[in-house]
Write a protein that holds these residues in place. Structure first.
Motif, PDB file in Angstrom:
ATOM      1  N   LEU A  68       0.835  -1.193   0.000  1.00  0.00           N
ATOM      2  CA  LEU A  68       0.000   0.000   0.000  1.00  0.00           C
ATOM      3  C   LEU A  68       0.872   1.246   0.000  1.00  0.00           C
ATOM      4  O   LEU A  68       1.939   1.267   0.610  1.00  0.00           O
ATOM      5  CB  LEU A  68      -0.900   0.024   1.242  1.00  0.00           C
ATOM      6  CG  LEU A  68      -2.027  -0.994   1.309  1.00  0.00           C
ATOM      7  CD1 LEU A  68      -2.741  -0.895   2.654  1.00  0.00           C
ATOM      8  CD2 LEU A  68      -3.022  -0.785   0.180  1.00  0.00           C
ATOM      9  N   ARG A  86       9.160  -0.985  -4.651  1.00  0.00           N
ATOM     10  CA  ARG A  86       8.665  -2.209  -4.041  1.00  0.00           C
ATOM     11  C   ARG A  86       9.476  -3.434  -4.464  1.00  0.00           C
ATOM     12  O   ARG A  86       9.861  -4.255  -3.634  1.00  0.00           O
ATOM     13  CB  ARG A  86       7.197  -2.383  -4.423  1.00  0.00           C
ATOM     14  CG  ARG A  86       6.559  -3.616  -3.891  1.00  0.00           C
ATOM     15  CD  ARG A  86       5.071  -3.620  -4.180  1.00  0.00           C
ATOM     16  NE  ARG A  86       4.745  -3.164  -5.512  1.00  0.00           N
ATOM     17  CZ  ARG A  86       4.946  -3.859  -6.607  1.00  0.00           C
ATOM     18  NH1 ARG A  86       5.469  -5.056  -6.536  1.00  0.00           N
ATOM     19  NH2 ARG A  86       4.625  -3.371  -7.780  1.00  0.00           N
TER      20      ARG A  86
ATOM     21  N   ASP B 118     -10.292 -10.386  -3.224  1.00  0.00           N
ATOM     22  CA  ASP B 118      -9.991 -11.086  -1.969  1.00  0.00           C
ATOM     23  C   ASP B 118      -8.619 -10.727  -1.391  1.00  0.00           C
ATOM     24  O   ASP B 118      -8.207 -11.270  -0.369  1.00  0.00           O
ATOM     25  CB  ASP B 118     -10.172 -12.611  -2.120  1.00  0.00           C
ATOM     26  CG  ASP B 118      -9.194 -13.223  -3.098  1.00  0.00           C
ATOM     27  OD1 ASP B 118      -8.184 -12.580  -3.407  1.00  0.00           O
ATOM     28  OD2 ASP B 118      -9.444 -14.352  -3.558  1.00  0.00           O
ATOM     29  N   GLY B 119      -7.916  -9.819  -2.050  1.00  0.00           N
ATOM     30  CA  GLY B 119      -6.670  -9.332  -1.464  1.00  0.00           C
ATOM     31  C   GLY B 119      -5.476 -10.261  -1.616  1.00  0.00           C
ATOM     32  O   GLY B 119      -4.408  -9.999  -1.075  1.00  0.00           O
ATOM     33  N   THR B 120      -5.625 -11.371  -2.342  1.00  0.00           N
ATOM     34  CA  THR B 120      -4.496 -12.294  -2.475  1.00  0.00           C
ATOM     35  C   THR B 120      -3.408 -11.750  -3.402  1.00  0.00           C
ATOM     36  O   THR B 120      -2.342 -12.339  -3.509  1.00  0.00           O
ATOM     37  CB  THR B 120      -4.935 -13.687  -2.979  1.00  0.00           C
ATOM     38  OG1 THR B 120      -5.759 -13.509  -4.127  1.00  0.00           O
ATOM     39  CG2 THR B 120      -5.716 -14.425  -1.923  1.00  0.00           C
ATOM     40  N   ASP B 122      -1.791  -9.337  -2.688  1.00  0.00           N
ATOM     41  CA  ASP B 122      -0.766  -8.952  -1.705  1.00  0.00           C
ATOM     42  C   ASP B 122       0.477  -9.830  -1.795  1.00  0.00           C
ATOM     43  O   ASP B 122       1.600  -9.341  -1.764  1.00  0.00           O
ATOM     44  CB  ASP B 122      -1.316  -9.086  -0.275  1.00  0.00           C
ATOM     45  CG  ASP B 122      -2.310  -7.991   0.054  1.00  0.00           C
ATOM     46  OD1 ASP B 122      -2.611  -7.184  -0.842  1.00  0.00           O
ATOM     47  OD2 ASP B 122      -2.776  -7.960   1.200  1.00  0.00           O
ATOM     48  N   THR B 123       0.245 -11.126  -1.876  1.00  0.00           N
ATOM     49  CA  THR B 123       1.371 -12.041  -1.820  1.00  0.00           C
ATOM     50  C   THR B 123       2.265 -11.923  -3.063  1.00  0.00           C
ATOM     51  O   THR B 123       3.435 -12.254  -3.009  1.00  0.00           O
ATOM     52  CB  THR B 123       0.907 -13.500  -1.660  1.00  0.00           C
ATOM     53  OG1 THR B 123      -0.008 -13.796  -2.715  1.00  0.00           O
ATOM     54  CG2 THR B 123       0.209 -13.715  -0.335  1.00  0.00           C
ATOM     55  N   LEU B 125       2.805  -9.046  -4.547  1.00  0.00           N
ATOM     56  CA  LEU B 125       3.451  -7.735  -4.482  1.00  0.00           C
ATOM     57  C   LEU B 125       4.728  -7.735  -3.647  1.00  0.00           C
ATOM     58  O   LEU B 125       5.503  -6.795  -3.712  1.00  0.00           O
ATOM     59  CB  LEU B 125       2.469  -6.699  -3.921  1.00  0.00           C
ATOM     60  CG  LEU B 125       1.386  -6.258  -4.913  1.00  0.00           C
ATOM     61  CD1 LEU B 125       0.226  -5.620  -4.181  1.00  0.00           C
ATOM     62  CD2 LEU B 125       1.950  -5.289  -5.925  1.00  0.00           C
ATOM     63  N   VAL B 126       4.942  -8.759  -2.845  1.00  0.00           N
ATOM     64  CA  VAL B 126       6.143  -8.770  -2.023  1.00  0.00           C
ATOM     65  C   VAL B 126       7.270  -9.583  -2.672  1.00  0.00           C
ATOM     66  O   VAL B 126       8.281  -9.855  -2.054  1.00  0.00           O
ATOM     67  CB  VAL B 126       5.871  -9.301  -0.589  1.00  0.00           C
ATOM     68  CG1 VAL B 126       4.873  -8.396   0.106  1.00  0.00           C
ATOM     69  CG2 VAL B 126       5.340 -10.725  -0.628  1.00  0.00           C
ATOM     70  N   ARG B 127       7.071  -9.950  -3.926  1.00  0.00           N
ATOM     71  CA  ARG B 127       8.099 -10.699  -4.651  1.00  0.00           C
ATOM     72  C   ARG B 127       8.968  -9.752  -5.477  1.00  0.00           C
ATOM     73  O   ARG B 127       8.479  -8.724  -5.948  1.00  0.00           O
ATOM     74  CB  ARG B 127       7.446 -11.713  -5.588  1.00  0.00           C
ATOM     75  CG  ARG B 127       6.598 -12.728  -4.888  1.00  0.00           C
ATOM     76  CD  ARG B 127       7.438 -13.866  -4.387  1.00  0.00           C
ATOM     77  NE  ARG B 127       6.639 -14.788  -3.590  1.00  0.00           N
ATOM     78  CZ  ARG B 127       6.889 -15.041  -2.315  1.00  0.00           C
ATOM     79  NH1 ARG B 127       7.885 -14.443  -1.708  1.00  0.00           N
ATOM     80  NH2 ARG B 127       6.166 -15.901  -1.650  1.00  0.00           N
ATOM     81  N   VAL B 131       4.946  -7.689 -11.188  1.00  0.00           N
ATOM     82  CA  VAL B 131       3.633  -8.255 -10.880  1.00  0.00           C
ATOM     83  C   VAL B 131       2.912  -8.680 -12.154  1.00  0.00           C
ATOM     84  O   VAL B 131       2.215  -9.694 -12.184  1.00  0.00           O
ATOM     85  CB  VAL B 131       2.769  -7.229 -10.118  1.00  0.00           C
ATOM     86  CG1 VAL B 131       1.440  -7.837  -9.732  1.00  0.00           C
ATOM     87  CG2 VAL B 131       3.485  -6.756  -8.882  1.00  0.00           C
ATOM     88  N   TYR B 288      -4.288  -0.027  -6.414  1.00  0.00           N
ATOM     89  CA  TYR B 288      -4.619  -1.212  -5.619  1.00  0.00           C
ATOM     90  C   TYR B 288      -4.606  -0.877  -4.124  1.00  0.00           C
ATOM     91  O   TYR B 288      -3.709  -0.206  -3.644  1.00  0.00           O
ATOM     92  CB  TYR B 288      -3.624  -2.335  -5.901  1.00  0.00           C
ATOM     93  CG  TYR B 288      -3.823  -3.568  -5.053  1.00  0.00           C
ATOM     94  CD1 TYR B 288      -4.988  -4.315  -5.167  1.00  0.00           C
ATOM     95  CD2 TYR B 288      -2.873  -3.974  -4.142  1.00  0.00           C
ATOM     96  CE1 TYR B 288      -5.187  -5.441  -4.389  1.00  0.00           C
ATOM     97  CE2 TYR B 288      -3.053  -5.104  -3.359  1.00  0.00           C
ATOM     98  CZ  TYR B 288      -4.214  -5.832  -3.489  1.00  0.00           C
ATOM     99  OH  TYR B 288      -4.409  -6.948  -2.711  1.00  0.00           O
ATOM    100  N   ARG B 289      -5.613  -1.351  -3.404  1.00  0.00           N
ATOM    101  CA  ARG B 289      -5.705  -0.979  -1.990  1.00  0.00           C
ATOM    102  C   ARG B 289      -5.864  -2.156  -1.049  1.00  0.00           C
ATOM    103  O   ARG B 289      -6.191  -1.982   0.121  1.00  0.00           O
ATOM    104  CB  ARG B 289      -6.836   0.004  -1.809  1.00  0.00           C
ATOM    105  CG  ARG B 289      -8.046  -0.348  -2.707  1.00  0.00           C
ATOM    106  CD  ARG B 289      -9.078   0.684  -2.619  1.00  0.00           C
ATOM    107  NE  ARG B 289      -9.729   0.534  -1.347  1.00  0.00           N
ATOM    108  CZ  ARG B 289     -10.592   1.405  -0.848  1.00  0.00           C
ATOM    109  NH1 ARG B 289     -10.874   2.491  -1.526  1.00  0.00           N
ATOM    110  NH2 ARG B 289     -11.170   1.198   0.308  1.00  0.00           N
ATOM    111  N   SER B 290      -5.636  -3.340  -1.582  1.00  0.00           N
ATOM    112  CA  SER B 290      -5.695  -4.520  -0.731  1.00  0.00           C
ATOM    113  C   SER B 290      -7.067  -4.663  -0.070  1.00  0.00           C
ATOM    114  O   SER B 290      -8.038  -4.057  -0.526  1.00  0.00           O
ATOM    115  CB  SER B 290      -4.593  -4.457   0.316  1.00  0.00           C
ATOM    116  OG  SER B 290      -4.547  -5.636   1.065  1.00  0.00           O
ATOM    117  N   THR B 291      -7.150  -5.457   0.997  1.00  0.00           N
ATOM    118  CA  THR B 291      -8.417  -5.628   1.714  1.00  0.00           C
ATOM    119  C   THR B 291      -8.154  -5.539   3.204  1.00  0.00           C
ATOM    120  O   THR B 291      -7.017  -5.578   3.639  1.00  0.00           O
ATOM    121  CB  THR B 291      -9.046  -7.004   1.411  1.00  0.00           C
ATOM    122  OG1 THR B 291      -8.056  -7.997   1.672  1.00  0.00           O
ATOM    123  CG2 THR B 291      -9.517  -7.102  -0.009  1.00  0.00           C
ATOM    124  N   SER B 293      -8.777  -7.673   5.569  1.00  0.00           N
ATOM    125  CA  SER B 293      -8.330  -8.843   6.327  1.00  0.00           C
ATOM    126  C   SER B 293      -7.669  -9.858   5.436  1.00  0.00           C
ATOM    127  O   SER B 293      -7.746  -9.752   4.229  1.00  0.00           O
ATOM    128  CB  SER B 293      -9.513  -9.491   7.032  1.00  0.00           C
ATOM    129  OG  SER B 293     -10.458  -9.904   6.087  1.00  0.00           O
TER     130      SER B 293
END
Ligand SMILES: Nc1ncnc2c1ncn2[C@@H]1O[C@H](COP(=O)(O)OP(=O)(O)OP(=O)(O)O)[C@@H](O)[C@H]1O
Ligand SMILES: [Mg+2]
Lengths: 321, 293
Positions: A68, A86, B118-120, B122-123, B125-127, B131, B288-291, B293
């Motif tokens: 974010l 990022r 569903d916010g998946t 996220d996983t 984006l940390v690679r 993307v 993108y704003r994720s979710t 939870s």
């Protein structure tokens, strides 16, 4: 500032949310998930990040990983602005989302690790060394050839933690890593994190709702609520901030009306046994002396304040203010 | 155990290699990641081998029947919009192959909406890899080769059964057309995915351009209204997939009185479309704003 590995300076995250209030009618409003947070974490520290549901913990972690973009403030991890770089940051960090796996569902656990190795271009020797260490300390040997979908929650979580560490991240973020784990699994995960932090000096930031995690792992704890930092300091200091109380439990010779002593108040009586609350910061000795002098005392014990209760009290206080 | 950990220590900062910089290096890195993830999905599919074989066969049968419909039509008529069976097969084979290739490589992007919701995402984006490559490779399905196979077979049949005045340029045009066409369809997939960051159900709109466009281009431009032909030439330039280069190869007159050289523009059009889609993708990803939870 240069020695700090993670720095946040007035970081904010505001979500615009639209809510249906009726047929075709929508209402827009803003959620200040993180509302001006400032803190620093030096390299090698292990920090607990706690707060009630919806406090903004996960949102903070998502900003720290670059998922974010902050709505305001300044944020640096290893000198990198996460949202802007990022992909570059990704090589320096490891992330474990307790609620979400990054492992390959239908493939044996080891396949996920092999993908990590190639994706992060981990040198062979380093990969072998890191994998061996994780397999040993997280007890994964029997699980490597098992498809991830067949792993239990605790096994999967350990698998996820290993996956986040193969590339030697300088910082490890864990968002509720012990959620849903049994006592044994929790102990295993905690032991591993402690060794990791002590041994390789990896900086660790973890969120949790299990305060035992914090008690056993973190010297420093940060409490966040409604997007604001309410406390940042050693775990013990929470008692003072939370104005917590210790409990003196006395057994008398016979049933008596509530005792009357200064600096303590009776919160409960049960036959000849009475519970006296007194400030956690005060010494118990004068109180014991005062009771023994005036009343027929048979036995006594002192109960330390429950950190759980302290935090609950803190949350409740903030909620009403 | 602590000793075991300690001797691993290195100088801070020296641990992580930052990876290549620059757009070209990023593209290479993206392709590499695409290959890695695709291989994982193929192996995942093989965990359910029977199901894979069945869906692959069903896929091939479905796309095969698609062309059978055209064959049946030609059992009733000799020409369609002035075109014979061989020529139609040529257009059909070209667009099917191009669309099939784009669908095979980028088709999974239409599932992005689900990951956003569903916010998946996220996983991913940390690679440390792009993307876009991860999303394109997500749930890579080898069974989509069915359409490519069918397209190539029909194209081969067309080339064998149609009289074409071959020149070196026309020979060159065939691969050029297939590659550019794949690029144009791929850009539609990327563009569609970019919109899914904002509207998670945008895949329906995208489908009308991809699957719908594919069906449309199987027929010659002469059977359609001028406005439609104009739209797919100037607005959503899918006419550059097979019509414009294809009619050049067949030696057929152009729709809309376009000059002959437009036959050679598909690579440029594809490039422009991909660049535009790339920009849209970046904008989408930023929003993108994720979710919660
Ligand atoms: N993508 C989003 N869109 C809208 N609101 C969001 C989003 N993500 C989080 N929020 C809101 O921001 C606030 C903080 O959420 P966050 O997930 O950071 O809480 P948390 O501290 O992790 O809570 P928990 O302990 O329940 O996991 C909540 O009010 C949540 O509803
Ligand atoms: Mg959370």
């Amino acid at each position: 500032m240069t020695s700090d590995f993670i720095t946040l300076d007035g970081v904010e995250k505001v979500f615009d949310v639209r809510r249906r209030t009726g047929f075709l009618r929508r209402e827009r409003h803003q959620v200040r998930a993180v509302d001006g947070i400032t803190f620093q974490v030096p390299r090698g520290e292990m920090v607990g990040y706690i707060g009630p549901n919806g406090a903004g913990k996960s949102t903070t972690i998502k900003m720290l990983t670059g998922i974010l973009t902050p709505s305001g403030g300044r944020l640096r991890v290893a000198g990198i602005d996460p949202a802007r770089e990022r992909t570059r940051l990704a090589r320096h960090i490891g992330v474990v989302f307790g609620q979400r796996t990054t492992l390959w569902w239908d493939l044996p656990l080891i396949d996920s690790y092999r993908l990590m190795r190639r994706m992060y271009r981990i040198p062979d020797a380093r990969y072998a060394e890191n994998l061996d260490r994780c397999v040993e300390l997280l007890d994964l040997a029997a699980l490597l050839e098992v498809p991830v979908r067949q792993l239990s929650l605790g096994q999967r979580m350990r698998g996820d933690i290993a996956a986040a560490l193969l590339h030697d991240p300088e910082v490890l973020y864990l968002d509720e890593p012990t959620i849903g784990l049994d006592v044994v699994s929790k102990a295993k995960v905690r032991g591993f994190l402690r060794d990791l932090n002590a041994g390789s000096g990896t900086t660790v930031l973890l969120t949790t709702h299990d305060l035992t995690d914090i008690e056993q792992l973190c010297r420093r704890v940060m409490v966040i609520d409604h997007g604001r930092l309410m406390y940042d300091g050693p775990l013990d200091g929470l008692h003072e901030v939370g104005q917590s109380e210790r409990m003196l439990v006395v057994d008398l010779e016979r049933e008596l009306p509530p005792l009357e002593v200064e600096s303590a108040r009776v919160v409960r009586t049960e036959g000849p046994r009475q519970w006296l609350a007194f400030p956690a910061a005060a010494s118990a000795a004068p109180l014991v002396a005062a009771v023994a002098e005036r009343y027929p005392l048979v036995d006594l014990s002192v109960r330390e304040p429950d950190i759980e209760a302290v935090i609950a009290k803190m949350y409740a206080d903030r909620g009403t203010s | 155990m602590a000793e075991l950990l300690r001797d691993r220590e290195t100088a801070p900062g020296a641990r992580a290699f930052d990876g290549p910089a620059g757009p070209l290096a990023r593209a290479r890195e993206g392709l590499r990641a695409y290959g890695l993830i695709t291989a994982m999905w193929i192996r995942s599919t093989m965990a359910y081998r029977t199901s894979f074989v069945l869906t692959a066969l069903a896929n091939l049968a479905a796309t095969g029947l698609d062309f059978v419909a055209i064959l049946l039509m030609f059992s009733q008529v000799d020409r369609l919009g002035g075109y014979g069976l061989g020529e139609i097969a040529f257009l059909y084979g070209a667009v099917s192959t191009a669309f099939g290739l784009a669908d095979l490589t980028m088709g999974s992007m239409e599932r992005l909406g689900r990951r956003v919701r569903d916010g998946t995402l996220d996983t991913l984006l940390v690679r440390p890899v792009p993307v876009l490559a991860q999303v394109a490779a997500d749930r890579f399905a080898l069974r989509r080769l069915g359409r490519v196979t069918q397209g190539l077979l029909v194209l081969a049949y067309a080339l064998g059964s149609t009289d074409i005045d071959w020149t070196p340029l026309k020979v060159l045009m065939i691969p050029l057309m297939l590659i550019s066409g794949t690029g144009i369809f791929a850009s539609v997939f990327v563009l569609g995915a970019a919109f899914q960051f904002v509207a998670q159900d945008a895949s329906e709109v995208q489908n009308s351009f991809t699957y719908g466009g594919n069906t449309l281009l199987q027929y010659p431009p002469t059977v359609f209204a001028q406005e439609l032909v104009r739209g797919v030439t100037y607005v959503v330039p899918i006419a550059f997939v097979n019509w414009l280069p294809g009619l050049y190869v067949l030696g057929r007159p152009y729709p809309l009185d376009l000059p002959a050289w437009v036959a050679f523009t598909p690579p440029a059009v594809a490039f422009a479309c991909l660049a535009l889609a790339g920009l849209a993708w970046r904008a989408g990803l930023r929003s993108y704003r994720s979710t919660g939870s």
